[in-house]
Write a protein that holds these residues in place. Structure first.
Motif, short mmCIF file in Angstrom:
data_model
loop_
_atom_site.label_atom_id
_atom_site.label_comp_id
_atom_site.label_asym_id
_atom_site.label_seq_id
_atom_site.Cartn_x
_atom_site.Cartn_y
_atom_site.Cartn_z
N UNK A 494 0.82 -1.21 0.00
CA UNK A 494 0.00 0.00 0.00
C UNK A 494 0.86 1.26 0.00
N UNK A 495 1.95 1.22 0.72
CA UNK A 495 2.82 2.40 0.76
C UNK A 495 3.60 2.55 -0.54
N UNK A 496 4.02 1.43 -1.13
CA UNK A 496 4.74 1.51 -2.40
C UNK A 496 3.85 2.02 -3.53
N UNK A 497 2.55 1.70 -3.46
CA UNK A 497 1.61 2.13 -4.50
C UNK A 497 1.19 3.59 -4.36
N UNK A 498 1.55 4.22 -3.27
CA UNK A 498 1.04 5.55 -2.96
C UNK A 498 1.38 6.60 -4.03
N UNK A 499 2.60 6.67 -4.54
CA UNK A 499 2.86 7.72 -5.54
C UNK A 499 1.94 7.65 -6.76
N UNK A 500 1.74 6.44 -7.27
CA UNK A 500 0.88 6.30 -8.46
C UNK A 500 -0.57 6.63 -8.12
N UNK A 501 -1.06 6.16 -6.96
CA UNK A 501 -2.44 6.44 -6.56
C UNK A 501 -2.63 7.93 -6.30
N UNK A 502 -1.66 8.55 -5.64
CA UNK A 502 -1.76 9.98 -5.33
C UNK A 502 -1.78 10.82 -6.60
N UNK A 503 -1.02 10.42 -7.59
CA UNK A 503 -1.00 11.17 -8.85
C UNK A 503 -2.36 11.10 -9.55
N UNK A 504 -3.00 9.91 -9.47
CA UNK A 504 -4.30 9.75 -10.12
C UNK A 504 -5.40 10.46 -9.33
N UNK A 505 -5.33 10.40 -7.99
CA UNK A 505 -6.40 10.96 -7.17
C UNK A 505 -6.23 12.45 -6.90
N UNK A 506 -5.01 12.93 -6.98
CA UNK A 506 -4.77 14.34 -6.66
C UNK A 506 -4.68 14.57 -5.17
N UNK A 507 -4.51 13.52 -4.39
CA UNK A 507 -4.35 13.62 -2.93
C UNK A 507 -3.49 12.46 -2.48
N UNK A 508 -2.85 12.62 -1.34
CA UNK A 508 -1.99 11.56 -0.82
C UNK A 508 -2.58 11.00 0.46
N UNK A 509 -1.98 9.91 0.95
CA UNK A 509 -2.49 9.26 2.17
C UNK A 509 -1.33 8.66 2.95
N UNK A 510 -1.61 8.36 4.21
CA UNK A 510 -0.64 7.70 5.08
C UNK A 510 -1.33 6.56 5.80
N UNK A 511 -0.56 5.51 6.09
CA UNK A 511 -1.10 4.31 6.75
C UNK A 511 -0.70 4.31 8.21
N UNK A 512 -1.69 4.12 9.08
CA UNK A 512 -1.38 4.02 10.51
C UNK A 512 -2.34 3.00 11.14
N UNK A 513 -2.56 3.08 12.44
CA UNK A 513 -3.29 2.05 13.16
C UNK A 513 -2.32 1.18 13.93
N UNK A 514 -2.82 0.42 14.90
CA UNK A 514 -1.95 -0.38 15.76
C UNK A 514 -1.09 -1.34 14.96
N UNK A 515 -1.65 -1.95 13.92
CA UNK A 515 -0.87 -2.90 13.12
C UNK A 515 0.27 -2.21 12.41
N UNK A 516 0.00 -1.07 11.77
CA UNK A 516 1.05 -0.33 11.06
C UNK A 516 2.09 0.20 12.04
N UNK A 517 1.65 0.65 13.22
CA UNK A 517 2.59 1.14 14.23
C UNK A 517 3.55 0.02 14.64
N UNK A 518 3.00 -1.16 14.89
CA UNK A 518 3.85 -2.28 15.30
C UNK A 518 4.81 -2.69 14.19
N UNK A 519 4.36 -2.64 12.95
CA UNK A 519 5.24 -2.97 11.83
C UNK A 519 6.38 -1.95 11.73
#
Length: 739
Positions: A494-519
């Motif tokens: 999901x994080x690796x796909x972010x640049x391509x998705x952000x370019x298409x959507x015109x907005x960016x995102x970040x991943x968090x939550x307990x699972x992402x924090x632990x990772x």
């Protein structure tokens, strides 16, 4: 250094009442401060610079009233056998509970599971999330009790209601009975080693005083520096183990000097100058290794390391001052009974003055010197085989799945996994930054569709926008459990796909939550491990180069340390990751190893391994410098120090093993890892590999290039100058007289 410590020991012996009073005053002062201090906070968990932390910071900024850092309780409802939670009476009971929970004084919201569609496909399970405005540590007892009463009323209707989250989290028992068992074992070892109740009790007494000062200090400063109960547990673990061991070395050397005919005051001063020098160096290595945990850049790890380092500093100071002071009160009581009976005969026993006869240590050393190669190969191959599983080490942070099944959090976790799938316990929070976007809704829809189409995602929730419409939060549920390697790969995708998705959507995102924090936390610990290990091993070589003025001895010590650490990590992986013998230590759930464990193991075992290296090899070097052949010097060194090193290792192992009884998985794995690491390092590396290598190297072990010899300062850790300035006295006919 030895001369300065000699004077310190002599001063402490003479002014023993003042020294004892000062330490008791410190204990009373820290105790009073701890009693007046507010309750310590729960563990803080911040990961500066990592994506999951930046996403949380963005949520705090854009959703200031969301209670993102407030406590939460996830109420899990399971209908009795074959029934559904949607049945009229069960639905009414659940809605009544949710309404009651929402009336709490500190509650932000309580979600109705039927309106939020939080019901499993088969209708057997539902859940409701209760969010509080305050963090778990700041919840009032009234708020907790209000929710507990509402849950109890729902349970009376026949529903199974389990509670996850941190609002009503079960406080694990700290395994005090197991710690007491560790102290009992330490007492027995000391009694067998010394043959005197006073000699056995003195190290325990001084260690308890040191731990008391350390723990009350942690409590007193808890609110100021954010020190948690878990932080204090590690400090007590190391403070107790090091305090006993350090006092053991000084008392043992005191008895040896008394057996050589020195007066009590002189013997205490010489013991502080010789064994105390080694204690100071050993304590310094532990402190440096623990303080070095700051390189990981994790605040929680830094606090635990610095707090434990402070406990070790207290243990060293007590050993160098309070121990010789207490020896002044009981100068003869610490001697073995047999020695006291023979005192009038003007001779100490061999075990107290290091005679030339054989004991178990010298007999074992003689065997190793005769057959060094087989012993070396057996030790290296055995530890190497144990180290192999360490190659499959997986790091992670234990959650509710690691708790005992007797806790409601674990039962809630299992119920959700069964009703909604294993990934439901570790949802990913996707924070979308739509600031500056012309059409925020369209941008979020594009991102949501792309995430939902990713392999490994089973569902994506509707977006929740903030009031300014410049940020939204989407929850994505993986198909695999939070600690599964597939979930780790999913987050990376999901994080690796972010640049391509952000370019298409015109907005960016970040991943968090307990699972992402632990990772993220596990990855940060993993990336810090190799640099930290390099620093620690390099430090070991430099320090031992200064102490032993040899090139090969430090290299041998560093390699042996690496071998024992890797073998201990392999044993941890076998038990906590693969489950071999897990039932013997009360481990109910295997999985990834706690992320901080390898770094703790590397740092703490480094310091303790250097303890044994210094105490053992310094006596071997002392014999060699006095003219003995290399092989005979090994035997003489073992005759003087092996019994004490073995006793110290057994005590360390007993103290650390006591923490295996903790219900807190983090403390359990640290206790187990340190216990086996000490066993491997003391009994295999120091007792077998070290004498075998020294026997094979012969005179080459103690050589140092002349240019380097001129550059290095002479620390005189083994107290050679003191031995020359204070030769063995004529044994006194009356050892009971204090002079």
């Amino acid at each position: 250094m030895a001369t300065l410590l000699y004077r310190t020991g002599r001063w402490a012996f003479r002014w023993r009442r003042l020294v004892t009073f000062l330490w008791l005053a410190v204990l009373a002062g820290t105790g009073f401060a701890a009693a007046q201090a507010p309750a310590p906070p729960d563990d803080g968990f911040a990961l500066p610079g990592l994506e999951s932390q930046r996403a949380y910071d963005l949520m705090d900024e854009r959703f200031p009233d969301s209670g993102a850092h407030g406590a939460s309780a996830r109420l899990v409802f399971v209908a009795p056998g074959g029934e559904k939670v949607t049945a009229a009476r069960h639905k009414a009971a659940i809605e009544k509970l949710v309404d009651a929970a929402g009336d709490g004084s500190q509650v932000v919201r309580a979600v109705d599971p039927f309106r939020a569609r939080a019901v499993s496909a088969d209708g057997s399970t539902a859940y409701s999330t209760v969010t509080f405005e305050a963090e778990a540590a700041d919840l009032t007892e009234a708020s907790r009790e209000h929710l507990e009463r509402a849950v109890a009323r729902a349970q009376d209707t026949g529903l199974t209601v389990e509670t996850g989250g941190d609002a009503l989290a079960t406080r694990p028992a700290e395994g005090r009975s197991a710690e007491a068992a560790g102290l009992l074992v330490a007492s027995v070892v000391l009694l067998v080693t010394f043959g005197s109740m006073a000699a056995a009790g003195l190290p325990l007494l001084t260690a308890v005083v040191g731990v008391g000062i350390g723990m009350t200090g942690v409590t007193a400063l808890g609110t100021t520096f954010g020190l948690s109960p878990t932080t204090g547990t590690l400090a007590s673990m190391l403070g107790l183990a090091c305090g006993i061991d350090y006092a053991l070395f000084v008392v043992s050397r005191y008895r040896e000097e008394r057996g050589r005919g020195h007066t009590p005051r002189e013997a205490a001063a010489l013991a502080t100058g010789t064994a105390g020098s080694a204690v100071l160096f050993a304590g310094l290595t532990v402190v440096i290794a623990l303080a070095g945990l700051t390189v990981a850049g994790i605040p929680m790890l830094t606090k635990m390391g610095l707090t434990a380092a402070g406990a070790v500093v207290v243990a060293v100071l007590i050993c160098l001052t309070l121990v010789p002071a207490l020896l002044g009160f009981w100068p003869d009581a610490v001697l073995a009974r047999r020695t006291r009976r023979k005192a009038k005969g003007a001779k100490g026993t061999e075990r107290d003055h290091g005679g030339t006869g054989d004991d178990r240590g010298s007999r074992w050393a003689r065997l190793v010197v005769r057959r060094p190669l087989p012993v070396l190969l057996l030790g290296v191959v055995g530890l190497g085989a144990l180290a192999v599983p360490a190659a499959g080490l997986r790091l992670g942070m234990p959650g509710a799945e690691a708790k005992p099944t007797s806790t409601t959090e674990r039962r809630a976790y299992d119920a959700l996994a069964e009703g909604f799938g294993p990934g439901f316990n570790g949802p990913l929070s996707v924070v979308v930054d739509t600031k500056g976007t012309d059409d925020p809704e369209a941008a979020v829809r594009t991102i949501s569709r792309r995430i939902a189409a990713t392999d490994g995602i089973v569902s994506v929730s509707p977006a929740r926008f903030n009031e300014a419409r410049d940020a939204a939060v989407v929850t994505a549920v993986p198909s695999t459990a939070p600690t599964d390697t597939a979930t780790i790969d999913l987050v990376k995708t999901l994080r690796d796909d972010r640049p391509a998705v952000a370019e298409r959507a015109g907005a960016t995102y970040r991943i968090t939550g307990s699972t992402a924090v632990n990772i993220d936390f596990a990855e940060k610990c993993r990336s810090a491990l190799v640099p930290y290990l390099t620093v620690v091993v390099g430090l070991a070589v430099v320090l031992l180069l200064l102490v032993f003025r040899s090139l090969l001895v430090p290299l041998k010590a560093a390699l042996g340390y690496l071998l024992s650490v890797l073998a201990a990590l392999g044993a941890v992986v076998m038990v906590f990751q693969h489950g071999y013998g897990a039932e013997l230590i009360g481990l109910e759930q295997t999985g990834p190893i706690m992320s901080m464990m390898p770094i703790f193991l590397v740092g703490i075992v480094f310091g303790l391994a250097m303890d044994y290296e210094v105490f053992l090899v310094s006596r071997i070097r002392e014999a060699y410098v006095h003219g003995e052949r290399p092989g005979q010097a090994v035997v003489s060194g073992f005759r003087s120090s092996s019994r004490v090193v073995v006793a110290a290792a057994l005590i360390m192992t007993a103290v650390f093993s006591g923490f295996i009884g903790s219900a807190e998985s983090m403390i359990k794995v640290i206790g187990f890892g340190l216990a086996v690491a000490i066993l491997f390092d003391a009994f295999v590396v120091r007792m077998a590999v070290v004498p075998a290598v020294l026997a094979l190297l012969g005179d080459r072990a103690w050589r140092l290039p002349r240019r380097l010899e001129r550059l290095l300062p002479d620390l005189d850790v083994e107290g050679g100058r003191l031995t020359r300035e204070h030769p063995t006295a004529v044994p006194s006919p009356d050892l009971t007289r204090i002079r």
